[in-house]
Scaffold this motif. Structure first.
Motif, mmCIF file in Angstrom:
data_model
loop_
_atom_site.group_PDB
_atom_site.id
_atom_site.type_symbol
_atom_site.label_atom_id
_atom_site.label_comp_id
_atom_site.label_asym_id
_atom_site.label_seq_id
_atom_site.Cartn_x
_atom_site.Cartn_y
_atom_site.Cartn_z
ATOM 1 N N PHE A 173 47.840 36.645 43.850
ATOM 2 C CA PHE A 173 46.849 35.577 43.639
ATOM 3 C C PHE A 173 46.017 35.850 42.383
ATOM 4 O O PHE A 173 45.791 34.957 41.551
ATOM 5 N N THR A 174 45.564 37.100 42.211
ATOM 6 C CA THR A 174 44.687 37.448 41.089
ATOM 7 C C THR A 174 45.425 37.348 39.765
ATOM 8 O O THR A 174 44.868 36.880 38.758
ATOM 9 N N TYR A 175 46.669 37.769 39.764
ATOM 10 C CA TYR A 175 47.515 37.676 38.564
ATOM 11 C C TYR A 175 47.612 36.226 38.090
ATOM 12 O O TYR A 175 47.443 35.914 36.902
ATOM 13 N N ARG A 176 47.842 35.310 39.016
ATOM 14 C CA ARG A 176 47.990 33.894 38.668
ATOM 15 C C ARG A 176 46.639 33.264 38.315
ATOM 16 O O ARG A 176 46.548 32.420 37.411
ATOM 17 N N ALA A 177 45.584 33.707 38.995
ATOM 18 C CA ALA A 177 44.242 33.234 38.653
ATOM 19 C C ALA A 177 43.847 33.717 37.258
ATOM 20 O O ALA A 177 43.204 32.976 36.491
ATOM 21 N N HIS A 178 44.253 34.931 36.918
ATOM 22 C CA HIS A 178 43.915 35.484 35.605
ATOM 23 C C HIS A 178 44.595 34.687 34.488
ATOM 24 O O HIS A 178 44.013 34.480 33.415
ATOM 25 N N TRP A 179 45.806 34.226 34.746
ATOM 26 C CA TRP A 179 46.466 33.362 33.757
ATOM 27 C C TRP A 179 45.612 32.116 33.503
ATOM 28 O O TRP A 179 45.408 31.712 32.348
ATOM 29 N N ALA A 180 45.106 31.501 34.570
ATOM 30 C CA ALA A 180 44.303 30.281 34.425
ATOM 31 C C ALA A 180 43.015 30.562 33.652
ATOM 32 O O ALA A 180 42.592 29.757 32.808
ATOM 33 N N VAL A 181 42.401 31.703 33.913
ATOM 34 C CA VAL A 181 41.182 32.080 33.199
ATOM 35 C C VAL A 181 41.480 32.258 31.713
ATOM 36 O O VAL A 181 40.742 31.760 30.849
ATOM 37 N N ARG A 182 42.563 32.950 31.403
ATOM 38 C CA ARG A 182 42.905 33.192 29.997
ATOM 39 C C ARG A 182 43.272 31.889 29.275
ATOM 40 O O ARG A 182 42.932 31.707 28.107
ATOM 41 N N GLU A 183 43.960 31.001 29.956
ATOM 42 C CA GLU A 183 44.281 29.715 29.344
ATOM 43 C C GLU A 183 43.011 28.947 29.000
ATOM 44 O O GLU A 183 42.912 28.326 27.935
ATOM 45 N N ALA A 184 42.041 28.996 29.900
ATOM 46 C CA ALA A 184 40.767 28.320 29.641
ATOM 47 C C ALA A 184 40.070 28.943 28.432
ATOM 48 O O ALA A 184 39.531 28.240 27.569
ATOM 49 N N GLN A 185 40.093 30.267 28.353
ATOM 50 C CA GLN A 185 39.443 30.942 27.232
ATOM 51 C C GLN A 185 40.150 30.658 25.915
ATOM 52 O O GLN A 185 39.502 30.395 24.898
ATOM 53 N N LEU A 186 41.478 30.684 25.926
ATOM 54 C CA LEU A 186 42.250 30.463 24.704
ATOM 55 C C LEU A 186 42.110 29.037 24.175
ATOM 56 O O LEU A 186 42.136 28.801 22.961
ATOM 57 N N ASN A 187 41.971 28.083 25.092
ATOM 58 C CA ASN A 187 41.931 26.677 24.702
ATOM 59 C C ASN A 187 40.521 26.079 24.695
ATOM 60 O O ASN A 187 40.363 24.878 24.511
ATOM 61 N N ASP A 188 39.530 26.974 24.910
ATOM 62 C CA ASP A 188 38.136 26.533 24.939
ATOM 63 C C ASP A 188 37.904 25.479 26.009
ATOM 64 O O ASP A 188 37.177 24.495 25.798
ATOM 65 N N TRP A 189 38.555 25.695 27.167
ATOM 66 C CA TRP A 189 38.343 24.831 28.314
ATOM 67 C C TRP A 189 37.284 25.457 29.218
ATOM 68 O O TRP A 189 36.988 26.656 29.123
ATOM 69 N N VAL A 190 36.757 24.685 30.134
ATOM 70 C CA VAL A 190 35.832 25.217 31.132
ATOM 71 C C VAL A 190 36.635 26.001 32.173
ATOM 72 O O VAL A 190 37.643 25.512 32.697
ATOM 73 N N THR A 191 36.206 27.230 32.450
ATOM 74 C CA THR A 191 36.865 28.031 33.490
ATOM 75 C C THR A 191 36.664 27.353 34.841
ATOM 76 O O THR A 191 35.564 26.877 35.137
ATOM 77 N N PRO A 192 37.714 27.265 35.663
ATOM 78 C CA PRO A 192 37.556 26.643 36.991
ATOM 79 C C PRO A 192 36.355 27.220 37.729
ATOM 80 O O PRO A 192 36.143 28.437 37.739
ATOM 81 N N SER A 193 35.568 26.356 38.345
ATOM 82 C CA SER A 193 34.330 26.788 38.993
ATOM 83 C C SER A 193 34.568 27.750 40.154
ATOM 84 O O SER A 193 33.667 28.476 40.567
ATOM 85 N N SER A 194 35.793 27.759 40.683
ATOM 86 C CA SER A 194 36.114 28.647 41.802
ATOM 87 C C SER A 194 36.469 30.056 41.334
ATOM 88 O O SER A 194 36.775 30.921 42.163
ATOM 89 N N LEU A 195 36.430 30.304 40.019
ATOM 90 C CA LEU A 195 36.769 31.617 39.474
ATOM 91 C C LEU A 195 35.666 32.105 38.545
ATOM 92 O O LEU A 195 35.177 31.348 37.712
ATOM 93 N N GLU A 196 35.290 33.360 38.704
ATOM 94 C CA GLU A 196 34.390 34.039 37.760
ATOM 95 C C GLU A 196 35.277 34.938 36.890
ATOM 96 O O GLU A 196 35.919 35.859 37.399
ATOM 97 N N ALA A 197 35.322 34.635 35.606
ATOM 98 C CA ALA A 197 36.287 35.298 34.711
ATOM 99 C C ALA A 197 36.196 36.813 34.769
ATOM 100 O O ALA A 197 37.225 37.516 34.831
#
Length: 213
Positions: free
Chosen positions: A161-185
């Motif tokens: 779960f954390t591995y896949r969540a970390h991908w989403a966090v990094r995608e948000a950071q790379l693309n200057d998107w808002v990190t999903p509110s359910s995740l603290e980077a």
């Protein structure tokens, strides 16, 4: 025993419920049979120096840090990076922040040996007071006696779960998107780092753990 494919599917289902983007092309993680977990003593021996370093980052008095080091005979437990941090005075601000975040690593490790019962979704930071009370008010022997490693399957569930969540966090950071509110980077990163150490990912030691996604 849950297969890696089922684990991936279960993680994606949870991420979807949390409205976290999913990368269907991320590979499966290692199977249970191929994992060699760190031992209970290795985990306790990592919890102790991390807690001492975090206490310094949270501005515990120097004499208190020395007392902790003596109490746990901890000089041989610190990594090179931790030794450097402990010998630095005054503390450099970015290092203070870095080692404050290690509370999240300790929280994950405490969960892995059943010294805390539940691991919430990585949406907020852990209870620092509880970490310090649990670790630094106990002897090493008490920590060893009270702890028991969780089944490898449970640890791999959280890792997947954390591995896949970390991908989403990094995608948000790379693309200057808002990190999903359910995740603290920061929490996601520290958990991924710690879990990879726990499962001996690429046989890397603590200072060199990688968190590729």
């Amino acid at each position: 025993m849950k297969s890696s494919k089922k684990r991936k599917k279960a993680s994606e289902k949870i991420l979807k419920s949390l409205r976290v983007p999913i990368n269907k092309h991320l590979p499966i993680i290692v199977d249970e049979a191929a994992v060699s977990l760190r031992t209970k003593e290795e985990i306790i021996n990592r919890i102790i120096p991390l807690s001492i370093a975090a206490a310094k980052a949270m501005e515990a008095p120097p004499e208190k840090i020395e007392d902790f080091i003596e109490k746990y005979h901890a000089n041989g437990l610190f990594t090179k990076e931790e030794q450097k941090f402990l010998s630095t005075n005054p503390i450099i601000e970015n290092e203070r922040i870095q080692y404050s975040w290690k509370l999240e690593c300790i929280w994950l490790l405490l969960w892995s040996v059943n010294l805390i019962s539940d691991l919430d979704a990585p949406a907020g930071t852990c209870d620092a007071d509880f970490v310090f009370e649990t670790v630094l008010l106990s002897s090493k022997q008490e920590l060893l006696e009270k702890s028991a490693i969780k089944p490898v399957g449970e640890i791999l569930d959280i890792l997947d779960f954390t591995y896949r969540a970390h991908w989403a966090v990094r995608e948000a950071q790379l693309n200057d998107w808002v990190t999903p509110s359910s995740l603290e980077a920061g929490v996601v990163y520290e958990r991924h780092y710690t879990l990879n150490w726990l499962v001996n990912y690429m046989e890397e030691e603590w200072d060199d753990v990688s968190t590729s996604t």
